[in-house]
Design a protein around this motif. Structure first.
Motif, PDB file in Angstrom:
ATOM      1  N   MET A 129      -8.506  40.361  42.375  1.00 38.84           N
ATOM      2  CA  MET A 129      -7.546  40.945  41.413  1.00 38.84           C
ATOM      3  C   MET A 129      -7.200  39.917  40.349  1.00 38.84           C
ATOM      4  N   SER A 130      -7.120  40.375  39.106  1.00 33.90           N
ATOM      5  CA  SER A 130      -6.611  39.465  38.078  1.00 33.90           C
ATOM      6  C   SER A 130      -5.615  40.179  37.166  1.00 33.90           C
ATOM      7  N   ILE A 131      -4.763  39.356  36.563  1.00 29.55           N
ATOM      8  CA  ILE A 131      -3.824  39.857  35.554  1.00 29.55           C
ATOM      9  C   ILE A 131      -4.324  39.340  34.224  1.00 29.55           C
ATOM     10  N   GLY A 132      -4.369  40.197  33.211  1.00 34.11           N
ATOM     11  CA  GLY A 132      -4.832  39.716  31.916  1.00 34.11           C
ATOM     12  C   GLY A 132      -4.426  40.662  30.817  1.00 34.11           C
ATOM     13  N   SER A 133      -4.727  40.273  29.582  1.00 37.59           N
ATOM     14  CA  SER A 133      -4.319  41.131  28.465  1.00 37.59           C
ATOM     15  C   SER A 133      -5.537  41.667  27.723  1.00 37.59           C
ATOM     16  N   ASN A 134      -6.667  41.772  28.450  1.00 39.06           N
ATOM     17  CA  ASN A 134      -7.910  42.228  27.825  1.00 39.06           C
ATOM     18  C   ASN A 134      -8.011  43.763  27.912  1.00 39.06           C
ATOM     19  N   ILE A 135      -7.725  44.419  26.802  1.00 34.56           N
ATOM     20  CA  ILE A 135      -7.662  45.887  26.795  1.00 34.56           C
ATOM     21  C   ILE A 135      -9.049  46.496  27.011  1.00 34.56           C
ATOM     22  N   GLU A 136     -10.101  45.868  26.429  1.00 30.90           N
ATOM     23  CA  GLU A 136     -11.471  46.385  26.631  1.00 30.90           C
ATOM     24  C   GLU A 136     -11.865  46.314  28.102  1.00 30.90           C
ATOM     25  N   GLN A 137     -11.497  45.215  28.731  1.00 32.25           N
ATOM     26  CA  GLN A 137     -11.812  45.061  30.148  1.00 32.25           C
ATOM     27  C   GLN A 137     -11.102  46.137  30.979  1.00 32.25           C
ATOM     28  N   ALA A 138      -9.842  46.381  30.633  1.00 31.28           N
ATOM     29  CA  ALA A 138      -9.080  47.423  31.335  1.00 31.28           C
ATOM     30  C   ALA A 138      -9.765  48.779  31.142  1.00 31.28           C
ATOM     31  N   ALA A 139     -10.181  49.052  29.912  1.00 31.64           N
ATOM     32  CA  ALA A 139     -10.856  50.324  29.620  1.00 31.64           C
ATOM     33  C   ALA A 139     -12.151  50.428  30.425  1.00 31.64           C
ATOM     34  N   ALA A 140     -12.868  49.303  30.550  1.00 33.41           N
ATOM     35  CA  ALA A 140     -14.137  49.317  31.302  1.00 33.41           C
ATOM     36  C   ALA A 140     -13.886  49.671  32.768  1.00 33.41           C
ATOM     37  N   TYR A 141     -12.885  49.070  33.369  1.00 31.91           N
ATOM     38  CA  TYR A 141     -12.548  49.422  34.757  1.00 31.91           C
ATOM     39  C   TYR A 141     -12.254  50.914  34.891  1.00 31.91           C
ATOM     40  N   LEU A 142     -11.468  51.432  33.959  1.00 28.25           N
ATOM     41  CA  LEU A 142     -11.084  52.856  34.039  1.00 28.25           C
ATOM     42  C   LEU A 142     -12.308  53.750  33.864  1.00 28.25           C
ATOM     43  N   GLN A 143     -13.222  53.357  32.963  1.00 30.79           N
ATOM     44  CA  GLN A 143     -14.442  54.148  32.757  1.00 30.79           C
ATOM     45  C   GLN A 143     -15.345  54.126  33.989  1.00 30.79           C
ATOM     46  N   CYS A 198      -1.252  60.743  27.584  1.00 30.66           N
ATOM     47  CA  CYS A 198      -2.182  61.123  26.514  1.00 30.66           C
ATOM     48  C   CYS A 198      -2.005  60.190  25.315  1.00 30.66           C
ATOM     49  N   PRO A 199      -3.084  60.035  24.512  1.00 28.96           N
ATOM     50  CA  PRO A 199      -3.029  59.096  23.396  1.00 28.96           C
ATOM     51  C   PRO A 199      -2.222  59.586  22.192  1.00 28.96           C
ATOM     52  N   SER A 200      -2.136  60.918  22.008  1.00 31.77           N
ATOM     53  CA  SER A 200      -1.532  61.414  20.768  1.00 31.77           C
ATOM     54  C   SER A 200      -0.978  62.820  20.970  1.00 31.77           C
ATOM     55  N   ARG A 201      -0.151  63.263  20.055  1.00 31.07           N
ATOM     56  CA  ARG A 201       0.379  64.634  20.125  1.00 31.07           C
ATOM     57  C   ARG A 201      -0.757  65.646  20.007  1.00 31.07           C
ATOM     58  N   GLU A 202      -1.746  65.319  19.155  1.00 31.98           N
ATOM     59  CA  GLU A 202      -2.853  66.256  18.936  1.00 31.98           C
ATOM     60  C   GLU A 202      -3.649  66.472  20.226  1.00 31.98           C
ATOM     61  N   SER A 203      -3.780  65.410  21.036  1.00 29.99           N
ATOM     62  CA  SER A 203      -4.630  65.496  22.232  1.00 29.99           C
ATOM     63  C   SER A 203      -4.010  66.379  23.322  1.00 29.99           C
ATOM     64  N   VAL A 204      -2.713  66.605  23.254  1.00 30.14           N
ATOM     65  CA  VAL A 204      -2.023  67.321  24.338  1.00 30.14           C
ATOM     66  C   VAL A 204      -2.598  68.731  24.534  1.00 30.14           C
ATOM     67  N   SER A 205      -3.021  69.365  23.433  1.00 32.74           N
ATOM     68  CA  SER A 205      -3.492  70.750  23.536  1.00 32.74           C
ATOM     69  C   SER A 205      -4.785  70.886  24.343  1.00 32.74           C
ATOM     70  N   HIS A 206      -5.481  69.764  24.617  1.00 27.99           N
ATOM     71  CA  HIS A 206      -6.653  69.833  25.499  1.00 27.99           C
ATOM     72  C   HIS A 206      -6.259  70.120  26.939  1.00 27.99           C
ATOM     73  N   LEU A 231      -5.411  53.901  25.660  1.00 29.68           N
ATOM     74  CA  LEU A 231      -5.693  55.343  25.682  1.00 29.68           C
ATOM     75  C   LEU A 231      -6.642  55.738  24.550  1.00 29.68           C
ATOM     76  N   SER A 232      -6.507  55.057  23.412  1.00 28.47           N
ATOM     77  CA  SER A 232      -7.358  55.413  22.266  1.00 28.47           C
ATOM     78  C   SER A 232      -8.817  55.035  22.517  1.00 28.47           C
ATOM     79  N   LEU A 233      -9.065  54.112  23.469  1.00 22.88           N
ATOM     80  CA  LEU A 233     -10.444  53.698  23.779  1.00 22.88           C
ATOM     81  C   LEU A 233     -11.121  54.635  24.777  1.00 22.88           C
TER      82      LEU A 233
END
Ligand code: TXA
Ligand code: MG
Length: 313
Positions: free
Chosen positions: A1-15, A59-67, A123-125
């Motif tokens: 486990m690591s703590i970090g501020s790498n948003i791309e890395q976080a997105a990769a884990y989620l993907q 959700c990332p945005s108000r527009e995305s909610v309708s999905h 969320l935007s990634l």
């Protein structure tokens, strides 16, 4: 486990289908792909949460909610325009793309657009929304820093995305409609007064353990130690000589440890400090905690709700 501020890395884990800790402006979340049942199952397992207690979809945005919902009614649209992104969660009729497990089989899905810039960028990634309960073991105090998440769930997840201390420090306010009436199911980081400026009067459903908001069981947010709520002048006299610590609103009291939520008497500051101070006192070497309520207005309503739950073991 690591703590970090790498948003791309976080997105990769989620993907990859992993579950990680993420910051929001309210509290840290334990996040995973909301559209995949097997990933949502992992969230419930890691949190040790009963499956009848549904999750919020971020959700990332108000527009995305309708999905994800069949309809955004006028009241929700008005509130979203005023307060989203922000600490307000909407119960709206769900589309079938949302797995049953996310809503515990209920017809409505809880939707929130978080305002924390790190959560927003994450969320935007992604091309899916994030199911995320607060990143604490079921029944314990919600985490307001990456270190709180690490302390309790660190060995169960690969990554915690660090976004600093949560600015608000209280979970989102939850609102929905029943028989054409707006109901607040959980007081939270957006005050009732702010909501009512847009919607007019709403009903507050307090301390319910109804199936509408099964997470609102009375013993939620509890520290492990005995937590006694009352008049601190009387309590500190009554327990004089005993091994207690004190959680007060603005005044100082004698005690082994005394955390003051806001010496200036500011409810935003008090909300921001509440959970981290509760943790500190819970981890301190005193035997029990004495605490008092704060003024019952603005964010004070949500703070008092959490204090009540903490004391009802
Ligand atoms: O601020 C927050 O809301 C944080 C951050 C991470 O976004 N999340 C959070 O999640 O507090 P959680 O799971 O700890 O609390 C969500 C609450 C639960 O009490 C749950 O019962 C209620 O929302 N809830 C979720 N979906 C619901 C639904 N479909 N119907 C009724 N209640 C729902
Ligand atoms: Mg929670």
């Amino acid at each position: 486990m690591s703590i970090g501020s790498n948003i791309e890395q976080a997105a990769a884990y989620l993907q990859e289908g992993r579950v990680i800790g993420i910051p929001t402006e309210t509290v840290y979340g334990l996040a995973g792909n909301a559209l995949r049942t097997e990933i949502v199952t992992k969230i419930f397992e890691i949190k040790n949460r009963p499956s009848f207690d549904p999750l919020i979809v971020h959700c990332p945005s108000r527009e995305s909610v309708s999905h994800y919902v069949t309809e955004v009614p006028q009241w929700a649209n008005d509130l979203m325009k005023a307060f989203s992104p922000g600490p307000l969660t909407f119960l709206l009729p769900r589309k079938t793309i949302i797995p049953d497990l996310v809503t515990s089989g209920l017809d409505r899905v809880a939707i929130r657009i978080p305002a924390h810039p790190v959560a927003a960028e994450l969320l935007s990634l992604l091309d899916f929304p994030l199911a995320a309960p607060s990143a604490n073991p079921f029944g314990y105090i919600s985490p307001t820093s990456a270190f709180h998440v690490e302390a309790q769930l660190g060995n169960l997840i690969p990554y915690i995305l660090d976004g600093g201390h949560c600015t608000i420090g209280l979970e989102s306010t939850i609102i929905g409609e029943e028989n054409r009436k707006l109901i607040v199911y959980r007081a939270g980081g957006l005050s009732i007064e702010e909501i009512e400026k847009i919607t007019g009067p709403v009903e507050i459903r307090e301390g319910s353990s109804s199936p509408q908001a099964p997470g609102m069981l009375k013993s939620h947010y509890a520290p492990r130690k005995k937590f006694i709520l009352g008049n601190l002048k009387e309590l500190t006299e009554q327990y004089s000589g005993k091994n207690y610590s004190v959680l007060s609103f603005e005044d100082s009291y004698p005690g082994k440890h005394n955390k003051i939520l806001s010496p200036e008497g500011d409810l935003f500051e008090a909300a921001h400090n509440l959970f981290s101070y509760m943790r500190m006192l819970d981890e301190s070497d005193s035997e029990f905690i004495l605490a008092e309520k704060v003024p019952d207005k603005g964010l004070g309503v949500a703070i008092n709700d959490r204090l009540n739950r903490a004391s009802s073991k």
